[in-house]
Design a protein around this motif. Structure first.
Motif, short mmCIF file in Angstrom:
data_model
loop_
_atom_site.label_atom_id
_atom_site.label_comp_id
_atom_site.label_asym_id
_atom_site.label_seq_id
_atom_site.Cartn_x
_atom_site.Cartn_y
_atom_site.Cartn_z
N PRO A 247 0.01 10.48 -13.88
CA PRO A 247 0.89 10.54 -15.07
C PRO A 247 1.63 11.77 -15.09
O PRO A 247 2.77 11.28 -15.70
CB PRO A 247 -0.24 10.87 -16.15
N ASP A 248 1.55 13.07 -14.58
CA ASP A 248 2.42 13.71 -14.25
C ASP A 248 3.60 13.75 -13.11
O ASP A 248 4.53 14.47 -13.07
CB ASP A 248 1.97 15.23 -14.17
N GLU A 249 3.42 12.53 -12.28
CA GLU A 249 3.97 11.95 -11.31
C GLU A 249 4.28 13.21 -10.43
O GLU A 249 5.34 13.10 -9.39
CB GLU A 249 5.40 11.67 -11.60
N ALA A 250 3.21 14.23 -10.21
CA ALA A 250 3.14 15.25 -8.99
C ALA A 250 2.34 14.84 -8.22
O ALA A 250 2.55 15.34 -7.01
CB ALA A 250 2.93 16.45 -9.81
N ARG A 251 1.43 13.85 -8.21
CA ARG A 251 0.54 13.52 -7.07
C ARG A 251 0.41 11.97 -7.14
O ARG A 251 0.68 11.38 -7.69
CB ARG A 251 -0.79 14.46 -7.45
N ILE A 252 -0.22 11.74 -5.62
CA ILE A 252 -0.49 10.33 -5.34
C ILE A 252 -2.11 10.32 -5.24
O ILE A 252 -2.53 11.08 -4.14
CB ILE A 252 0.37 9.60 -4.28
N ALA A 253 -2.89 9.35 -5.61
CA ALA A 253 -4.16 9.36 -5.14
C ALA A 253 -4.01 7.94 -4.28
O ALA A 253 -3.42 6.98 -4.49
CB ALA A 253 -5.09 8.87 -6.53
N TYR A 254 -5.09 7.94 -3.37
CA TYR A 254 -5.00 6.78 -2.35
C TYR A 254 -6.24 6.68 -1.54
O TYR A 254 -7.15 7.57 -1.75
CB TYR A 254 -3.74 7.02 -1.65
N LYS A 255 -6.41 5.73 -0.85
CA LYS A 255 -7.47 5.69 0.31
C LYS A 255 -7.02 5.86 1.75
O LYS A 255 -5.93 5.31 1.88
CB LYS A 255 -8.20 4.31 -0.04
N LYS A 256 -7.90 6.72 2.27
CA LYS A 256 -7.45 7.18 3.64
C LYS A 256 -8.39 6.56 4.58
O LYS A 256 -9.63 6.82 4.27
CB LYS A 256 -7.18 8.56 3.79
N ARG A 257 -7.95 5.73 5.59
CA ARG A 257 -8.86 5.39 6.57
C ARG A 257 -9.40 6.59 7.25
O ARG A 257 -8.88 7.34 7.94
CB ARG A 257 -8.00 4.53 7.51
N VAL A 258 -10.78 6.36 7.32
CA VAL A 258 -11.51 7.73 8.17
C VAL A 258 -11.76 7.56 9.54
O VAL A 258 -11.82 8.52 10.10
CB VAL A 258 -12.74 8.06 7.47
N ARG A 259 -11.73 6.30 10.00
CA ARG A 259 -11.73 5.87 11.39
C ARG A 259 -11.17 4.77 11.95
O ARG A 259 -10.95 3.85 11.24
CB ARG A 259 -13.26 5.91 12.02
N ALA A 260 -10.03 4.88 12.82
CA ALA A 260 -9.33 3.79 13.35
C ALA A 260 -10.10 2.57 13.77
O ALA A 260 -10.98 2.59 14.18
CB ALA A 260 -8.48 4.15 14.51
N GLY A 261 -9.59 1.47 13.15
CA GLY A 261 -10.36 0.25 13.57
C GLY A 261 -11.62 -0.03 12.51
O GLY A 261 -12.19 -1.16 12.77
N ALA A 262 -11.99 1.09 11.54
CA ALA A 262 -13.02 0.91 10.71
C ALA A 262 -12.73 0.57 9.50
O ALA A 262 -11.73 1.10 8.82
CB ALA A 262 -14.23 1.93 10.72
N SER A 263 -13.47 -0.30 8.71
CA SER A 263 -13.26 -0.63 7.16
C SER A 263 -13.98 0.39 6.24
O SER A 263 -14.65 0.09 5.70
CB SER A 263 -13.53 -1.99 6.75
N LEU A 264 -13.67 1.74 6.68
CA LEU A 264 -14.12 2.77 5.74
C LEU A 264 -13.05 3.65 5.37
O LEU A 264 -12.07 3.91 6.07
CB LEU A 264 -15.01 3.45 6.74
N TRP A 265 -13.11 3.88 3.98
CA TRP A 265 -12.03 4.83 3.36
C TRP A 265 -12.65 5.75 2.56
O TRP A 265 -13.59 5.81 1.88
CB TRP A 265 -10.93 3.87 2.62
N ARG A 266 -11.66 6.89 2.74
CA ARG A 266 -12.21 7.91 1.72
C ARG A 266 -11.00 8.28 0.59
O ARG A 266 -9.78 8.35 1.07
CB ARG A 266 -12.44 9.12 2.63
N GLU A 267 -11.43 8.34 -0.60
CA GLU A 267 -10.26 8.76 -1.73
C GLU A 267 -9.64 9.98 -1.49
O GLU A 267 -10.61 11.20 -1.46
CB GLU A 267 -10.77 8.53 -3.08
N HIS A 268 -8.43 10.36 -1.54
CA HIS A 268 -7.71 11.65 -1.43
C HIS A 268 -6.72 11.57 -2.39
O HIS A 268 -6.16 10.79 -3.24
CB HIS A 268 -7.39 11.68 -0.11
N VAL A 269 -6.19 12.65 -2.74
CA VAL A 269 -5.09 13.11 -3.52
C VAL A 269 -4.11 14.00 -2.86
O VAL A 269 -4.21 14.90 -2.07
CB VAL A 269 -5.62 13.81 -4.88
N MET A 270 -2.77 13.50 -2.67
CA MET A 270 -1.71 14.23 -2.18
C MET A 270 -0.82 14.80 -3.22
O MET A 270 -0.45 13.95 -4.07
CB MET A 270 -1.06 13.14 -1.26
N ASP A 271 -0.24 16.07 -2.93
CA ASP A 271 0.86 16.68 -3.64
C ASP A 271 2.17 16.16 -3.15
O ASP A 271 2.46 16.27 -1.91
CB ASP A 271 0.64 18.10 -3.33
N LEU A 272 2.77 15.44 -3.91
CA LEU A 272 4.25 14.83 -3.34
C LEU A 272 5.29 15.82 -3.07
O LEU A 272 6.05 15.46 -2.27
CB LEU A 272 4.82 13.91 -4.55
#
Length: 338
Positions: A247-272
Motif C-alpha cells: 500500500p505504501d508502494e515501497a515494497r514488492i511481495a513475491y514468490k521466489k523459486r528456491v531451486r531451478a526446475g523445481a515447483s518450490l517457491w518461498r515468499e519474499h519482500v523486496m525494497d523497490l
C-alpha cells in the motif's frame, strides 16, 4: 437353562444387534448425504464492494455448497459468519467499488470462459472472453484498471512448458490491451524481443499508469516495471514471480523459486529502492499472488486439508518476523476493502 430357552435368548440377541447395526448404517448414510460444508458459518446475503467498510472478501473453496462464491467478513473477524453472495468465480479481486471475476468451468471451452467486471453491488457491467484457464486477477487501487492472466496451455507455473496471456482493461474507456506480449520490452538497457515471452501477475500503483508484473523468457523470470500509457516494460531484477505492490508502494511481495526446475517457491519482500529482499517466516511453498492486508501483513493461499481443491488463507508479517497464522479456512482470492 434349557436348550430351547438358550436358542430363544440367542435369537433375541441377534435381532437386537441387527437392529443396532441397521440404525448405525442408516445414520451414517444420512450423514454422508448431507453437504460437508466445514469451516466457519455462512449465510446468504448482499456483499458490497463499496468503500467505508473494513471488510475482507474472498472466494469459497473446497467441496462445500459455497464453492467459488464471493463472500465477505469484517476484516477484524475473518473466522466470523460469512456473508455469501450469488457471484461465483475462479479468481476475483476488487478495489474502490470495482471487481473483476474470472469465470470458467472445468473442461469448459474457451468461449465459456470470461472476465466479468462488476460494480460495487456486484452487478455485471461488461464481460470479455478469456483465451484460457483463469490464473491471476487484480484491480488497481482507484478501480480504474483491471488485469487478468490465463493459462493458454499448461495448468501450472511449475510445468516444464506453459503459456500465459495477460490483459489490462481500462474500465473508464473500456480500452482493452489483450496481450502484454505486444508491449515494448527493455532488458539491460536494450530493446528485447523473443518468441518465448510470457507475462503474468500484474499489480498496479496508485497513479493509474504504473504497474509491475512477471516476465518469463529464456528460462528465467524477471520483475518488470511497466507503463500502460506508453505500452512498455523494463526489467528490474531476476527470479521474481507474482509480484504484489505494498500500500505504501515501497515494497514488492513475491514468490521466489528456491531451486531451478523445481515447483518450490518461498515468499519474499523486496525494497523497490534498493532491490534488496528478505524471506518471510512462511517456509512452505506458496504458489499464489499474495495480497497486502495492510502495510505490514500479507495474505496468501495454501492447500488445505481434505479436498484436493481446497485452499486456506494464511497471513504472515511482511518484515520477516513472527510466524504464519491461519486467517480463514476454505477460502482463496483475498482482498481487503477499506
Amino acid at each position: 437353562m434349557t436348550r430351547s430357552r438358550r436358542l430363544l435368548v440367542l435369537a433375541v440377541a441377534v435381532l437386537l444387534l441387527g437392529g443396532v447395526g441397521a440404525t448405525l448404517v442408516l445414520r451414517a448414510a444420512s450423514r454422508a448425504d448431507q453437504p460437508r460444508t466445514g469451516g466457519p458459518a455462512a449465510t446468504a446475503g448482499a456483499v458490497t464492494l463499496s468503500a467505508g467498510r473494513d471488510t475482507l472478501t474472498f472466494l469459497g473453496s473446497g467441496q462445500g455448497p459455497h464453492r467459488g462464491a464471493l463472500a465477505s467478513v469484517p476484516a477484524d473477524a475473518p473466522e466470523g459468519t460469512r456473508t455469501v453472495s450469488d457471484l461465483t468465480c475462479r479468481r476475483f479481486h476488487a478495489a474502490a467499488g470495482t471487481g473483476v471475476c474470472l469465470r470458467s468451468s472445468p473442461g469448459a471451452l474457451a468461449q465459456d470462459s470470461k472476465a466479468v467486471i462488476v460494480d460495487a453491488e456486484l452487478r455485471q457491467v461488461r464481460s470479455f472472453p478469456l483465451a484460457g484457464t483463469p490464473s491471476r486477477a487484480r484491480v488497481s487501487p482507484s478501480g480504474r484498471f483491471a488485469a487478468w492472466t490465463v493459462f493458454v496451455s499448461g495448468e501450472s507455473y511449475g510445468a516444464a512448458f506453459f503459456s500465459t496471456r495477460t490483459a489490462i482493461l481500462d474500465t473508464r474507456t473500456w480500452k482493452l490491451e489483450p496481450n502484454l506480449e505486444e508491449f515494448a520490452i527493455t532488458m539491460d538497457g536494450r530493446d528485447y524481443r523473443a518468441q518465448d515471452v510470457n507475462f503474468w501477475g500484474v499489480t498496479f500503483a496508485k497513479d493509474d499508469d504504473t504497474f509491475y508484473a512477471t516476465l518469463s523468457t529464456a528460462g528465467e523470470t524477471h520483475l518488470v516495471k511497466g507503463s500502460v500509457s506508453r505500452r512498455s516494460v523494463t526489467t528490474l531484477v531476476k527470479n521474481v514471480e507474482c509480484p504484489s505492490l505494498s500500500p505504501d508502494e515501497a515494497r514488492i511481495a513475491y514468490k521466489k523459486r528456491v531451486r531451478a526446475g523445481a515447483s518450490l517457491w518461498r515468499e519474499h519482500v523486496m525494497d523497490l529502492r534498493t532491490l534488496r529482499d528478505h524471506p518471510l517466516a512462511e517456509k512452505r511453498s506458496v504458489d499464489d499472488q499474495a495480497a497486502w492486508l495492510d502495510d505490514g501483513t500479507l495474505a496468501y493461499g495454501l492447500p488445505g486439508d481434505g479436498a484436493a481443491d481446497r485452499t486456506d488463507l494464511w497471513t504472515v508479517p511482511a518484515d520477516g518476523s513472527g510466524s504464519p497464522r491461519l486467517l480463514t479456512s476454505g477460502a482463496s482470492s483475498p482482498a481487503r476493502l477499506g
